[in-house]
Design an enzyme around this catalytic site. Sequence first.
Site, PDB file in Angstrom:
ATOM      1  N   GLU A 125       0.786  -1.227   0.000  1.00 32.98           N
ATOM      2  CA  GLU A 125       0.000   0.000   0.000  1.00 32.98           C
ATOM      3  C   GLU A 125       0.823   1.285   0.000  1.00 32.98           C
ATOM      4  OE1 GLU A 125      -3.499   0.256  -0.105  1.00 32.98           O
ATOM      5  OE2 GLU A 125      -3.255  -1.843  -0.679  1.00 32.98           O
ATOM      6  N   SER A 165     -46.586 -29.045  43.812  1.00 33.30           N
ATOM      7  CA  SER A 165     -46.002 -29.612  45.026  1.00 33.30           C
ATOM      8  C   SER A 165     -44.521 -29.305  45.181  1.00 33.30           C
ATOM      9  CB  SER A 165     -46.206 -31.129  45.048  1.00 33.30           C
ATOM     10  OG  SER A 165     -47.581 -31.431  45.167  1.00 33.30           O
TER      11      SER A 165
END
Length: 868
Positions: free
Chosen positions: A87, A479
């Site tokens: 680059e 229960s």
Amino acid sequence: MLRFLVITFSVVFLLAVAGVGAVGYVFWHFGRGLPDYRQLADYEPPVTTRLYAGDGRLITEYATERRVFTPLKAMPRAVIQAFLSAEDKSFYSHPGLDVMGLARAVITNVKNMGSNRRPVGASTITQQVAKNFLLTNEVSFDRKAKEAILALRIEQTFSKDHILELYLNEIYLGFGSYGVAAAAMNYFNKSLDQLTVAEAAYLAALPKAPNNYHPTRRHDAAVERRNWVISRMLEDGAITAEQAAEARAEPLVVRSRDETEYVRGGGYFAEEVRRELVETFGEKTLYEGGLAVRTTLEPRLQAQANKALVAGLIDYDRRHGWRGPLATLPPGAEWKSRLAEMARPDGMPEEWTVAVALQVTGDAVTIGLPSGAAGKIPFAEMRWARKWLEGQRFGAPPKKPSDVLTPGDIIAVEPVAKSEDGKTTYPADTYGLRQIPNVNGALVALDPHTGRVLAMAGGFSQEMSEFNRATQALRQPGSAFKPFVYLAALENGYTPSTLVLDAPFVYDQGPGLPKWKPKNYSGEYYGPTTLRVGIEASRNLMTVRLAQAVGMSKVADKAKTFGIDSNFPRLLAASLGSGETTVLRLTTAYGMLANGGKRITPTLIDRIQDRKGATIYKHDARPCDGCANVFWTGQPMPQLPDTREQIADPRSVYQIVHIMEGVIENGTGRRLRDLGVPLAGKTGTTNESFDAWFIGFTPDLVVGVFVGFDVPRTLGAKETGSSVALPVFHDFMREALKGTPVRPFAVPRGIQLVRVNHDTGRIAMPGDTKVILEAFKTGNVPVAAADPVLDGSAPFDLSAPDDTYGDGSAPATVVIDGAGSVGEPSPPASPAPAAPVGAAPATPYTPPYTLAPRAPSQREAPRAGGLY
């Protein structure tokens, strides 16, 4: 000659002035209103938030841009040099603009005028930073001018290393990768320091146009571009000729992340964590803040939780029959194309596939598969497919394959190697008929000492429904709530051997309302029965009578203290579990029983770190002076204080846990005895079997299971917590406890273990056959004589019972006759002997008592019906 020199100098001077003026104008014109480049000093790019399991494996990621920010000093030199060569090879020497490169670009663009070619640029890395961070991707002279001005300003303000660090962490490199670290992981399943030269060069080839160099769709172009970067690196002296040749010869292969790095099946758990993070930190921090979240999830237990719950739901669903095919092809239809086009049903397990019935014979069904291959379903693998009968346990079993399938039926199938009983081995092309259940449920496993949630299965499939039944579904516990009623009694002077009358109970709900007449699940009455047997056999009538004597305000306080329900209704029906709670809340409450009555807060998160590694949250907030030492040099381990709040008498808690061990040995949970470990628990089933529960625990692991339809309706006749939820618990615990030593429940100080008769609760005598060790508080051991019976005919003065209704009035005097009629109190007759545990007497016990209750107001009316 002099005149010529003067004229030339004047012209040059004027041109220079004009040039400077032009440049000045350009800077003035395009420099107005530019973004503030100084924000780059504190710039924090969006970073991926990651959720990790307890063993460090990745669960999932959340991000708007999948990025892992990596400081430049942590990046390998080869990666940095690859991007510089590709680059901007003169990055460390130019002032932000590459003048020679810019001149070449201008000449090239002049040559290309009229050719419709995209203009080429000569952007330096600094210019790309200016564009990516501060500008747009617009192709125009204006944008290039602004980019150049910002590049010069950025270079004057920041160091080269800072600019390069921003660039390498910001750029998009395809595959959903922002920054080089994320790209290395997504393309090659490697960290940056593991990349080869060829792999680094390929990443450096991507910034210009990732899609043009896709590693699979445009493989040749990708390799060519990679090799060009390798050549540039060689020219710049970043690599040797030997390294360059080796890199060019290396194949370009993309590697997905290893399956072992991910935790599969934790979708419900992860979504619960995501909601908590959004609520605490907000969506922006979640998706852009780069949090590292270490969760409590244990992958092995999570996998087993999913497996056990799915198997249990399928098993229940198969018991209730076959609901029919997914679809049916019309006669003569081309099945291969139709089957290939058919969408896979949501929630179908990965092991299953769709198939079409082609031929039905007397002993098997020939099926066609999406691949075009054929297979067979033996009749033995579809015997379960009874006719679907809503709300019933069993339909009529099929007698032949044609009772189940017809040609053209599209169905779900799974490859099977052996028959369900394991006695028959099938050929390779054999399949079993499958059906996605329409019932659902949840399972939660947590550490009772810390509240860490180790596994969470919120339903059959998150693909079908993201609704988490472990945390979002409010259901009646039935229960499963009873242990907290009995705990309230034990804390108020009652003992495990206290006798409570198990006889008809009638409650006047007030003018215009029917009388409430709860019943035991068996429909029978058993006379005076100990508290222990009341829990083991899950007796409703005993529980209601006990709750009335202790006072519903004390029961409600227990529900609130243990986190079951902060708005627990102070109604007698609520003592049978008619309130509502979640699986996580109730499982946590049982965890506080397992740990001796100390408060814990359920948590899915151990620790959260921000993007810089600083800890911003941790669940364990205990002070620890010696925990900051990084190195161990033989010093003793730090001693952490126990800061948990004691919310119940540890002696009473141990008593109820000891009783709940009896549920496994003698009661509704006895199917779990084959696990062979210290285990306590309780089943729960609501009216008409709308909800089925089992919550159980060892000293170090508590697990809660719930099964029910999302839109509540009956699970069917005889479907209870012990038949629906308990098998899921059993399958989970069998695998979870493998190779794990299980210690007995710790006995606290102040407890005496005394040999008593299991059925009567009295001190064991010579000749007694069913003798157990019962837990009594020191000084509260029963004598050999018979204890008084709690029947409501007189105040039961073991403690000072709270008022039943929470309004200051005295508790009602309740005595029941067999017919359930309401009349004046009468003296109690001699009670009948207690029936053996779990067995109904030949003639139901009918005490000759009458009822004289206090009429409650309308606001006190409980829900009609009882729970069991």
